[in-house]
Structure formats: structure tokens, C-alpha cells
Design a protein around this motif. Structure first.
Motif, short mmCIF file in Angstrom:
data_model
loop_
_atom_site.label_atom_id
_atom_site.label_comp_id
_atom_site.label_asym_id
_atom_site.label_seq_id
_atom_site.Cartn_x
_atom_site.Cartn_y
_atom_site.Cartn_z
N ALA A 24 -27.11 16.82 -11.89
CA ALA A 24 -27.79 16.70 -10.56
C ALA A 24 -27.38 16.05 -9.32
O ALA A 24 -26.58 14.90 -9.61
CB ALA A 24 -29.32 15.74 -10.85
N PHE A 25 -27.08 16.75 -8.23
CA PHE A 25 -26.39 16.33 -7.18
C PHE A 25 -27.06 16.60 -5.86
O PHE A 25 -27.78 17.91 -5.96
CB PHE A 25 -24.78 16.55 -7.28
N THR A 26 -26.78 16.29 -4.57
CA THR A 26 -26.96 16.67 -3.39
C THR A 26 -25.87 16.66 -2.58
O THR A 26 -25.11 15.85 -2.56
CB THR A 26 -27.98 15.75 -2.91
N LEU A 27 -25.58 18.03 -2.07
CA LEU A 27 -24.29 17.92 -1.03
C LEU A 27 -25.01 17.59 0.48
O LEU A 27 -25.92 17.84 1.07
CB LEU A 27 -23.83 19.46 -0.92
N HIS A 28 -23.82 16.82 1.06
CA HIS A 28 -24.08 16.42 2.60
C HIS A 28 -23.06 16.71 3.35
O HIS A 28 -21.88 16.53 2.96
CB HIS A 28 -24.25 14.94 2.50
N SER A 29 -23.22 17.54 4.14
CA SER A 29 -21.93 17.96 5.07
C SER A 29 -22.20 17.20 6.57
O SER A 29 -23.20 17.16 7.02
CB SER A 29 -21.95 19.41 5.09
N TYR A 30 -21.08 16.99 7.25
CA TYR A 30 -21.13 16.44 8.82
C TYR A 30 -19.83 16.94 9.21
O TYR A 30 -18.91 17.45 8.78
CB TYR A 30 -21.49 15.17 8.68
N GLU A 31 -19.85 16.85 10.60
CA GLU A 31 -18.78 17.26 11.39
C GLU A 31 -17.57 16.36 11.38
O GLU A 31 -17.84 15.38 11.83
CB GLU A 31 -19.14 17.44 12.82
N HIS A 32 -16.54 16.36 10.60
CA HIS A 32 -15.36 15.44 10.54
C HIS A 32 -14.61 15.27 11.86
O HIS A 32 -14.41 16.34 12.55
CB HIS A 32 -14.50 15.81 9.48
N ASP A 33 -14.51 14.16 12.43
CA ASP A 33 -13.75 13.75 13.70
C ASP A 33 -12.11 13.35 13.03
O ASP A 33 -12.16 12.39 12.61
CB ASP A 33 -14.44 12.77 14.29
N PRO A 34 -11.33 14.23 13.49
CA PRO A 34 -10.03 14.17 13.22
C PRO A 34 -9.47 12.63 13.74
O PRO A 34 -8.51 12.15 13.05
CB PRO A 34 -9.09 15.02 13.76
N ALA A 35 -10.17 12.14 14.77
CA ALA A 35 -9.78 10.88 15.32
C ALA A 35 -10.24 9.66 14.48
O ALA A 35 -9.85 8.49 14.85
CB ALA A 35 -10.08 10.91 16.83
N SER A 36 -11.31 9.95 13.76
CA SER A 36 -11.89 8.84 13.07
C SER A 36 -10.85 7.93 12.22
O SER A 36 -10.15 8.47 11.43
CB SER A 36 -12.96 9.19 12.08
#
Length: 165
Positions: A24-36
Motif C-alpha cells: 500500500a502506497f501513495t505517489l506524490h509528485s511535484y515540480e522539482h526546482d533545480p536551484a533548490s
């Protein structure tokens, strides 16, 4: 938390391993900022999750063998504690290129799951205080949320206090 039962197109080795295990799992995506400056802190902020529940995957060289350490992004890896957790004398952070070659993932996207070569894994004991934790799903901008016991079981991880504030 949703249970994923099918391989999603564009899945990573981590999500494929979770699906194959019936986890059981949930995927979470977000926009990665290369400058982070911090992949883990970026994930916590982007997902609105406490940094104590988002865990980073680090690869260390412990008495000459690569070992995975999974610690909260709110803390730092205690290398002496990691060595002690696996009955070793010395630990140092692994060369990033060696970590990438061994796991099959790029830095900032290394997951404790679905690695090219399964490495010994130590999960920080603080994970047990949470119903679910988030770890990298195998690429920058993608996290998987799952129960700590599930992660421990799938990686055969040792549970030990290896993080410090």
C-alpha cells in the motif's frame, strides 16, 4: 492511502517494486526546482508534509561496503551511529558516482526501494513514530508515502537511531 495494483506508465524501479510486492502506497509528485539547495526539504515544502515525516536516502561507505541510510530531512546522518547499527567501525559518505552506479538512481532521486543492487539498509528509529513516511520514489520530484514497517520489510532494513538534529 491508495493501494496501487498496476504498473503505471513511466513507473520507476521503486514503484514497480512496491506494486510487485502488493504494498500500500501513495505517489506524490511535484515540480522539482533545480536551484533548490535541499531535495528533501524541497519535497517537504512542496507536499506540505512535516520534515520529520520526509526521509532522505543517503549512501555511505561502511567498512568498505556501500550501505543505505534513511533519515528524516529535518536531521542529519550520524555516521558513527550508522557504523554501530551494522556492527562496523567506520562510516563515511559514499562517492556520489558510486552511489548512483550501485543504486541505478541519480543523486536527489535515490530511493531505498528498487535499487539496481540491493544494499544493506538502516532506517532511522524515528520513522516508527509516524503512521506513514515519505521517501524518494526514484526520481526528483516524485515521493512515495508508505508505512515505515512496509519500508522496513521491503528493504530488510535495520531500525536504529542514526539521525541527529
Amino acid at each position: 492511502m491508495a493501494k496501487k495494483t498496476k504498473r503505471q506508465s513511466g513507473g520507476t524501479p521503486a514503484t514497480v517494486a512496491l506494486t510487485a510486492a502488493g504494498a500500500a502506497f501513495t505517489l506524490h509528485s511535484y515540480e522539482h526546482d533545480p536551484a533548490s539547495p535541499s531535495y528533501g526539504e524541497e519535497a517537504a515544502v512542496a507536499l506540505g508534509v512535516s520534515p520529520e515525516r520526509v526521509f532522505k536516502t543517503l549512501v555511505a561507505e561502511v567498512d568498505g561496503a556501500l550501505t543505505v541510510a534513511v533519515v528524516p530531512v529535518a536531521g542529519q546522518l550520524d555516521l558513527k551511529a550508522l557504523a554501530a547499527a551494522v556492527g562496523a567501525k567506520r562510516a563515511a559518505m559514499a562517492d556520489p558516482a558510486a552511489a548512483e552506479r550501485s543504486t541505478g538512481y541519480v543523486r536527489g532521486g535515490i530511493s531505498p526501494l528498487g535499487q539496481r543492487r540491493r544494499l544493506p539498509t538502516v532506517l532511522d528509529a524515528s520513522a516508527g513514530a509516524h503512521e506513514t513516511i515519505c521517501v524518494s520514489a526514484g526520481r526528483r520530484g516524485l515521493e512515495v508515502e508508505l508505512a515505515p514497517d512496509c519500508l522496513r520489510s521491503l528493504t530488510s532494513a535495520v531500525l536504529a537511531p542514526i539521525a541527529r538534529s
